[in-house]
Design a protein around this motif. Structure first.
Motif, PDB file in Angstrom:
ATOM      1  N   LEU A  66       1.174   2.902   8.948  1.00 43.38           N
ATOM      2  CA  LEU A  66       1.059   3.107  10.386  1.00 43.38           C
ATOM      3  C   LEU A  66      -0.329   2.810  10.934  1.00 43.38           C
ATOM      4  O   LEU A  66      -0.491   2.589  12.125  1.00 43.38           O
ATOM      5  CB  LEU A  66       1.440   4.547  10.751  1.00 43.38           C
ATOM      6  CG  LEU A  66       2.872   4.949  10.394  1.00 43.38           C
ATOM      7  CD1 LEU A  66       3.119   6.402  10.740  1.00 43.38           C
ATOM      8  CD2 LEU A  66       3.867   4.077  11.130  1.00 43.38           C
ATOM      9  N   LEU A 117       1.707  12.210  12.536  1.00 48.90           N
ATOM     10  CA  LEU A 117       2.698  11.658  13.452  1.00 48.90           C
ATOM     11  C   LEU A 117       3.572  12.768  14.014  1.00 48.90           C
ATOM     12  O   LEU A 117       4.006  12.717  15.158  1.00 48.90           O
ATOM     13  CB  LEU A 117       3.562  10.652  12.685  1.00 48.90           C
ATOM     14  CG  LEU A 117       4.637   9.899  13.439  1.00 48.90           C
ATOM     15  CD1 LEU A 117       4.012   8.975  14.448  1.00 48.90           C
ATOM     16  CD2 LEU A 117       5.487   9.112  12.474  1.00 48.90           C
ATOM     17  N   ARG A 155       2.681  10.041   3.848  1.00 43.93           N
ATOM     18  CA  ARG A 155       1.756  11.169   3.930  1.00 43.93           C
ATOM     19  C   ARG A 155       0.471  10.944   3.154  1.00 43.93           C
ATOM     20  O   ARG A 155      -0.168  11.895   2.723  1.00 43.93           O
ATOM     21  CB  ARG A 155       2.410  12.460   3.408  1.00 43.93           C
ATOM     22  CG  ARG A 155       3.679  12.780   4.113  1.00 43.93           C
ATOM     23  CD  ARG A 155       4.333  13.980   3.540  1.00 43.93           C
ATOM     24  NE  ARG A 155       5.512  14.311   4.317  1.00 43.93           N
ATOM     25  CZ  ARG A 155       6.172  15.433   4.225  1.00 43.93           C
ATOM     26  NH1 ARG A 155       5.765  16.348   3.403  1.00 43.93           N
ATOM     27  NH2 ARG A 155       7.217  15.664   4.961  1.00 43.93           N
ATOM     28  N   ARG A 161      -3.808  12.921  -0.122  1.00 44.17           N
ATOM     29  CA  ARG A 161      -2.468  13.363   0.263  1.00 44.17           C
ATOM     30  C   ARG A 161      -2.576  14.378   1.382  1.00 44.17           C
ATOM     31  O   ARG A 161      -3.228  15.399   1.232  1.00 44.17           O
ATOM     32  CB  ARG A 161      -1.756  13.990  -0.927  1.00 44.17           C
ATOM     33  CG  ARG A 161      -1.316  12.967  -1.913  1.00 44.17           C
ATOM     34  CD  ARG A 161      -0.761  13.592  -3.167  1.00 44.17           C
ATOM     35  NE  ARG A 161      -1.022  12.700  -4.279  1.00 44.17           N
ATOM     36  CZ  ARG A 161      -0.345  11.583  -4.488  1.00 44.17           C
ATOM     37  NH1 ARG A 161       0.624  11.245  -3.677  1.00 44.17           N
ATOM     38  NH2 ARG A 161      -0.636  10.808  -5.499  1.00 44.17           N
ATOM     39  N   PRO A 214      -5.397   1.740  -5.252  1.00 41.95           N
ATOM     40  CA  PRO A 214      -6.382   2.208  -4.281  1.00 41.95           C
ATOM     41  C   PRO A 214      -7.560   2.871  -4.984  1.00 41.95           C
ATOM     42  O   PRO A 214      -7.425   3.404  -6.086  1.00 41.95           O
ATOM     43  CB  PRO A 214      -5.595   3.227  -3.454  1.00 41.95           C
ATOM     44  CG  PRO A 214      -4.468   3.655  -4.320  1.00 41.95           C
ATOM     45  CD  PRO A 214      -4.144   2.496  -5.193  1.00 41.95           C
ATOM     46  N   ARG A 242       3.555   6.589   6.444  1.00 41.83           N
ATOM     47  CA  ARG A 242       4.549   7.632   6.575  1.00 41.83           C
ATOM     48  C   ARG A 242       4.721   8.414   5.285  1.00 41.83           C
ATOM     49  O   ARG A 242       5.309   9.490   5.274  1.00 41.83           O
ATOM     50  CB  ARG A 242       5.890   6.991   6.967  1.00 41.83           C
ATOM     51  CG  ARG A 242       6.847   7.945   7.599  1.00 41.83           C
ATOM     52  CD  ARG A 242       8.147   7.271   7.911  1.00 41.83           C
ATOM     53  NE  ARG A 242       8.872   6.920   6.691  1.00 41.83           N
ATOM     54  CZ  ARG A 242      10.010   6.256   6.666  1.00 41.83           C
ATOM     55  NH1 ARG A 242      10.553   5.850   7.789  1.00 41.83           N
ATOM     56  NH2 ARG A 242      10.615   5.975   5.536  1.00 41.83           N
ATOM     57  N   LYS A 245      -4.988   5.930   1.949  1.00 42.76           N
ATOM     58  CA  LYS A 245      -5.477   5.252   0.763  1.00 42.76           C
ATOM     59  C   LYS A 245      -6.672   4.391   1.127  1.00 42.76           C
ATOM     60  O   LYS A 245      -6.719   3.812   2.205  1.00 42.76           O
ATOM     61  CB  LYS A 245      -4.368   4.398   0.139  1.00 42.76           C
ATOM     62  CG  LYS A 245      -3.252   5.262  -0.416  1.00 42.76           C
ATOM     63  CD  LYS A 245      -2.199   4.469  -1.119  1.00 42.76           C
ATOM     64  CE  LYS A 245      -1.142   5.427  -1.678  1.00 42.76           C
ATOM     65  NZ  LYS A 245      -0.028   4.734  -2.285  1.00 42.76           N
ATOM     66  N   ALA A 255       0.803  -1.215   0.000  1.00 43.80           N
ATOM     67  CA  ALA A 255       0.000   0.000   0.000  1.00 43.80           C
ATOM     68  C   ALA A 255       0.836   1.264   0.000  1.00 43.80           C
ATOM     69  O   ALA A 255       0.545   2.209  -0.710  1.00 43.80           O
ATOM     70  CB  ALA A 255      -0.920  -0.004   1.213  1.00 43.80           C
ATOM     71  N   HIS A 256       1.863   1.277   0.832  1.00 42.24           N
ATOM     72  CA  HIS A 256       2.539   2.556   1.050  1.00 42.24           C
ATOM     73  C   HIS A 256       4.013   2.464   0.732  1.00 42.24           C
ATOM     74  O   HIS A 256       4.635   1.417   0.836  1.00 42.24           O
ATOM     75  CB  HIS A 256       2.362   3.014   2.499  1.00 42.24           C
ATOM     76  CG  HIS A 256       0.963   3.392   2.819  1.00 42.24           C
ATOM     77  ND1 HIS A 256       0.461   4.641   2.567  1.00 42.24           N
ATOM     78  CD2 HIS A 256      -0.052   2.685   3.358  1.00 42.24           C
ATOM     79  CE1 HIS A 256      -0.802   4.683   2.939  1.00 42.24           C
ATOM     80  NE2 HIS A 256      -1.133   3.505   3.413  1.00 42.24           N
ATOM     81  N   ASN A 257       4.531   3.589   0.382  1.00 43.09           N
ATOM     82  CA  ASN A 257       5.963   3.753   0.183  1.00 43.09           C
ATOM     83  C   ASN A 257       6.515   4.184   1.539  1.00 43.09           C
ATOM     84  O   ASN A 257       6.366   5.327   1.937  1.00 43.09           O
ATOM     85  CB  ASN A 257       6.154   4.819  -0.897  1.00 43.09           C
ATOM     86  CG  ASN A 257       7.582   5.206  -1.076  1.00 43.09           C
ATOM     87  OD1 ASN A 257       8.478   4.526  -0.581  1.00 43.09           O
ATOM     88  ND2 ASN A 257       7.803   6.300  -1.780  1.00 43.09           N
ATOM     89  N   SER A 295       3.064  12.672   7.930  1.00 43.11           N
ATOM     90  CA  SER A 295       2.856  11.243   8.108  1.00 43.11           C
ATOM     91  C   SER A 295       1.559  10.998   8.872  1.00 43.11           C
ATOM     92  O   SER A 295       1.278  11.671   9.849  1.00 43.11           O
ATOM     93  CB  SER A 295       4.008  10.643   8.903  1.00 43.11           C
ATOM     94  OG  SER A 295       5.222  11.050   8.372  1.00 43.11           O
TER      95      SER A 295
END
Lengths: 404, 731
Positions: free
Chosen positions: B252, B312, B270, B289, B284, B268, B273, B246-248, B293
């Protein structure tokens, strides 16, 4: 902390290492297609080569082995030439892959990666057959200059192709970890930190110690850094934010640079004379520093570090120690404090905390002393255990030899 | 002009910066709310109402230590807050917050109690609370127990536990996600402290885990590697059902939508999705966006498309997003002084949050501000030729998203759409694009052609005023700028020949009358639009008056013929042209008669810089350089002196020679010598002579020798060079 102290002894042949503990030392193999950036990564991370200089690296023609033995980091990096297939019968694959801790496969994301994915599949399946305990790490490399969408698409595509290929080969249980990296920013250090953390047996203990330190001292985030490589070997369990990591790793650069200019000579380290202290205190005054441009992107997130206050002081209170510990303090304009303490010659602890928490300076220092003692204990314990293990292994070998 | 594809408002020249300052940010500590909170679902208030209503204050309650997480009891009356030094149950009403139980009383500083996460049980465990500690311990607290409330301590995880989660229906099963990469399930009916199941994600640390609210045997987990996995507890094989990268960077947080098939994740990188966990799509459904994070997310109950998030680090806001409009938050709460660490929706309009700033807060959606209200919704901009582009917001009323045009996550229309799309391939827009009208208008306020002709041909030297004025007047006349021509004539009369008769001047001013009239008519017919002809008519009216003044004053001036009188007229003239914003005229006039007039330095600099700027915009570099050199102001003259780079192009491949500064003698691209001599094939250092016709050349000496005997090019290109041979030197 003299820079030259940190130069590793690079032994080109593995013979010398063999005699000591190589038999039990985990290996990190760097593999991938030609020109994917393996040697560049190795040089940048472990030899502190400036990223721009990697343009002039010659292509690797034989396996380059390098011992990295410092405190908790204890392994051997093997840089493979991309053009040779090491699974051919001409090579003893048992010898190469038998003792491997991690296999890092580098893929050039800016190139057509189909060939690389095929090679990755072949490498993973072959190595797995030799040694099923290897952890496989895939670096999708050279992602600088790619857009965020393109990065995640590339990662997804590579991940999917590899997963499909592995599923076809009935080996979908092999676990691969993927990292998007570039030598021009901190991503390569972060990826290596994670890879190396998997090889550190003491990690849960270290993490727990850091958790305890954080919760008792009001620290937001703490990193235990290896000074030269800027790899963090442990951190507390809260999520790692890229900004905080970047600013901490930049702080190490600043400290080392200042150390090189003003630091006490290594030969004279046993006598921390008052004169040196004077010099250092003078410096803290002169260096309230617009000239210290710490960090590039990371600093902005912290509200700009244009008025960094730099204080380096030599801690002479621990007179029993032969070497004085470096410590440093940077106050950021947004109210955060970066606090660096040297644990030993190879490790530094960097904490990020709010200004309010930093008022209890004495408490933090006391906690740090406890933390340092604990780390030393852990280190000594793991050392003795290593020795025991090696003795055991030697014993086994002896037994084997006699039986033969 | 197509509508902006990302649904943002175009922002051309005007700055539409996001201003996070609140309308009412009076942050005094109150323990009772100023207005009774409205939780009747009335949330679409017009901005006027929000402005007129008394500023809403969230309920605040200060605790003795930093807070990490919170969770409300099933009935919503009590809230447990947890931190490193705090574990308290608070009684929360709409009016006030009071402490109910302090679970840490009498307990020593055990590491087991420094909590990462806290969850309140439900149904069978509605009196129980689970906390997760950084040392890997999970503690079950029983509120019904007298004395010490600790019910059970589970310490099976080797590393910190990041999240715990109760199964929604039975409440007996507790899931824990740990840093050691394991997810463990505990049956709380079984007092033995052993995990019923252990799920190894074969990935790094597990950051979040959550049960599916509908299919309670399913759960989703978010991993440090950025993947999310869906597991089915009924499946006994140790393998996940579905895995999405899902994320680069680390993922979290995850949160299930109440429909049981849509999952949101934050990381993280940012982004938030939204995934359809039942489809095989690897992309997604929606991507939001955010600014920092994302550490926690939760869908807003009762609103299918809205999701709240907190950061975060570095962003103290608590944002509510509509997935269909991902570029701007719908609501923002900005009350905490540090980043919120935990929050939960109590009802669809009430949200509770806690942060490291030691405050527990209860917000009402009425108290949130809408960032969209702070944005400019219309944009405008123009280019140098007088084309004006504009875009105007057309969205009706106050609705944030048009419900009809963009179906949401779970609306039946979207479900149908999703199904039908697979068969027909018909795409329905998932993202809301605010309706806008865009247009381009051409306003003939500025005549580029005349401007450039004037810029290139006007005489600007003041050495011969008479000649200069005459030439300039002719040029203006030929461009049908009769007023300008008249001005030049008047200047000529005033300065060039002060002994001239008054009659000629009167004649000239009479002519001026007539010409001004002509000018007006010409302008009127030329004008493209009605409004423009109106403005030009109005201008014409002004012209009349001005000319009237001018002519009368000029005739007077000739009678008196004094220098100071001239100065006055010129000042009038200059201020007239300044008002007309004709800097060209101002600058040229000044340059021609600068020996005779005095103009304030500031004003001068204004004129010159804006004229030079205009010239640069129209790429009239030569004219601009002339003006810069002619300028009496030091600051303007130095413009030409800084950062002038001359680059050399290769005469073979016409690529830029990059190392020009370092005196390179070969082209980087084609590796040919630069400027080689056609005869000796050596690089020419020093004087280089070449034929303008065929571009071949070489050493001056060699060329002279060659062309004394030959007439054709030495390279054999067939060009006859001698006729056009011009010997210019080039260093």
């Amino acid at each position: 902390m003299e820079y030259d102290d940190y130069r590793y002894q690079t032994d080109n042949g593995s013979e010398s290492g063999q005699e000591t503990t190589t038999g039990h030392k985990p290996r990190i193999l760097l593999m991938g297609l030609q020109r994917s950036g393996k040697s560049s990564i190795q040089r940048v991370v472990f030899n502190k080569m400036p990223p721009n200089d990697t343009l002039y690296l010659e292509s690797t023609t034989k396996i380059q082995k390098e011992d990295v033995t410092r405190s908790f980091i204890d392994f051997q990096v093997w840089d493979f030439p991309g053009q040779i297939n090491f699974f051919e019968t001409a090579y003893d694959s048992q010898e190469i892959f038998g003792e491997v801790g991690a296999l890092i496969f580098v893929i050039d994301a800016q190139d057509d990666y189909r060939e690389a994915v095929n090679r990755l599949h072949y490498t993973v399946t072959s190595a797995y057959r030799v040694n099923p305990n290897i952890t496989f790490e895939v670096l999708i490399h050279k992602v600088d200059g790619l857009s965020d969408d393109y990065k995640i698409d590339t990662q997804r595509d590579i991940q999917q192709r590899t997963a499909d290929a592995l599923a076809d080969a009935q080996m979908e249980h092999i676990q691969l970890s993927y990292y998007l990296t570039s030598i021009y920013d901190h991503s390569i250090y972060e990826a290596f930190s994670k890879i190396i953390q998997k090889l550190i047996r003491e990690l849960p203990t270290l993490e727990n110690l850091l958790n305890v330190l954080c919760s008792n001292s009001g620290i937001d985030k703490a990193y235990l850094f290896d000074t030269l490589t800027k790899i963090y070997i442990a951190t507390d369990s809260s999520p790692v934010d890229m900004q905080s990591y970047e600013i901490c790793s930049d702080m190490i650069d600043v400290i080392i640079d200042i150390e090189c200019i003003y630091g006490a000579q290594n030969s004279a380290s046993n006598g921390t004379t008052p004169s040196i202290n004077d010099v250092e205190e003078d410096r803290s005054a002169t260096l309230s520093s617009p000239s210290l441009s710490v960090g590039n992107g990371g600093v902005n997130g912290f509200g700009g570090a244009d008025s960094l206050q730099e204080q380096l002081m030599s801690d002479t209170s621990v007179a029993s120690e032969p070497e004085a510990e470096a410590s440093s303090l940077i106050k950021l304009t947004n109210g955060d404090v970066l606090y660096l303490r040297e644990v030993n010659r190879l490790l530094v602890l960097i904490c990020i905390l709010r200004q309010e928490s930093f008022e209890k300076h004495g408490l933090i220092d006391y906690n740090f002393q406890c933390f340092k003692e604990a780390i030393t204990d852990v280190f000594e314990f793991s050392n003795t255990r290593n020795k025991l293990n090696s003795q055991l292994a030697d014993g086994n070998e002896l037994v084997n030899n006699t039986s033969e | 002009m197509p509508a902006n594809s990302r649904g943002q408002f175009p922002t051309f020249g005007s700055q539409t910066g996001f201003n996070p300052s609140r309308l009412s940010s009076d942050s005094t500590i109150v323990t009772e709310s100023a207005t009774p909170s409205q939780s009747d679902g009335q949330e679409s208030q017009s901005p006027m109402d929000t402005l007129n209503a008394p500023p809403y204050q969230p309920l605040r309650y200060q605790l003795p230590g930093a807070l990490n997480a919170l969770s409300s009891s099933p009935d919503g009356e009590y809230v447990v807050v947890a931190g490193r030094e705090v574990l308290k149950v608070l009684h929360v009403t709409t009016q006030e917050v009071t402490e109910y139980i302090n679970l840490r009383t009498g307990s020593n500083l055990s590491l087991n109690y420094s909590s990462n996460d806290v969850k309140w049980g439900n149904n069978a465990t509605k009196n129980k609370i689970a906390t997760a500690a950084t040392n890997g311990a999970i503690i079950i607290w029983d509120l019904n127990k007298s004395g010490r409330k600790t019910d059970r301590v589970i310490s099976e995880h080797t590393r910190a536990v990041n999240r715990v989660c109760f199964q929604p229906n039975s409440g007996f099963t507790l899931l824990s996600a740990s840093q050691d990469g394991n997810i463990k399930a505990w049956d709380l009916r079984d007092p033995k402290s052993l995990a019923k199941y252990s799920y190894e994600g074969k990935s790094e640390s597990v950051r979040d885990v959550q049960f599916n609210p509908l299919h309670t045997y399913e759960f989703a987990a978010g991993f440090e590697t950025g993947t999310i996995q869906k597991w089915d507890m009924r499946n006994l094989k140790p393998i996940y059902d579905r895995k999405v990268s899902a994320h680069n960077g680390p993922c979290l947080t995850v949160d299930w939508h109440s429909d049981g098939r849509t999952l949101a994740s934050g990381g993280r990188d940012r982004t938030i999705k939204v995934w359809d966990m039942n489809s095989d799509s690897r992309k997604p459904q929606y991507t939001i966006r955010t600014m920092a994070s994302v550490s926690r997310i939760q869908w807003r109950p009762g609103y299918d498309n809205e999701i709240a998030s907190c950061a975060l680090l570095s962003d103290n806001g608590l944002h509510v997003w509509d997935v269909r409009r991902p570029n701007i938050a719908k609501y923002t709460f900005d009350e905490h002084s540090t980043t919120p660490t935990g929050f939960q929706w109590l009802s669809s309009d009430t949200i509770i949050s806690c942060a490291k700033d030691r405050y527990f807060m209860r917000h009402d959606i009425v108290g949130a501000y809408q960032p969209i209200e702070l944005l400019r919704k219309n944009g405008i901009g123009w280019n140098i030729h007088g084309d004006l582009v504009f875009s105007i917001d057309k969205s009706a009323g106050d609705s944030f998203v048009d419900e009809i045009s963009t179906p949401g996550v779970t609306s039946p229309a979207n479900r149908k759409q999703r199904r039908s799309r697979t068969s027909t391939g018909d795409e329905m827009p998932l993202q809301y694009i605010p309706p806008q009208t865009c247009g381009i208008a051409h306003l003939p306020l500025f005549d580029y052609e005349t401007f450039s002709v004037f810029a290139q041909n006007y005489v600007t030297s003041g050495e011969d005023i008479k000649m200069a004025c005459e030439t300039n007047a002719k040029i203006a006349w030929s461009m049908q700028r009769f007023r300008a021509a008249q001005t030049w004539k008047i200047i000529q009369l005033l300065f060039a020949d002060m002994d001239d008769e008054a009659s000629s001047s009167v004649n000239a001013s009479d002519n001026g009358y007539v010409k001004a009239l002509e000018d007006n008519t010409v302008n009127g017919t030329d004008a493209a639009s009605e409004t423009d002809s109106e403005t030009s008519l109005r201008q014409g009216g002004n012209d009349y008056k001005d000319h009237d003044d001018l002519s009368s004053s000029s005739s007077e001036s000739n009678e008196i013929s004094s220098m100071s009188q001239n100065q006055e007229i010129v000042n009038d003239l200059l201020s007239y042209y300044t008002e007309q914003s004709d800097v060209q005229m101002c600058v040229t006039l000044f340059l021609v008669i600068q020996q005779h007039v005095h103009v304030g330095l500031e004003q001068l600099e204004d004129w010159f810089t804006s004229y030079i700027d205009l010239l640069h915009r129209f790429k009239l570099w030569t004219s601009a350089t002339d003006i810069i050199n002619a300028c009496p102001i030091e600051a303007v003259r130095t413009i030409n002196m800084n950062a002038t780079t001359i680059n050399i192009a290769c005469n073979n491949c016409f690529k830029l020679v990059l190392s020009t500064a370092r005196a390179s003698w070969a082209c980087d691209k084609c590796h040919k010598l630069l400027n080689p001599c056609s005869l000796c094939h050596q690089t020419v250092r020093g004087l280089y002579v070449w034929c303008q016709g065929c571009n071949h050349g070489g050493h001056l000496e060699h060329m002279r020798d060659w062309f004394s005997n030959n007439s054709q090019c030495p390279t054999g290109c067939g060009h006859t060079c001698t006729l056009d041979m011009s010997t210019r030197s080039h260093s």
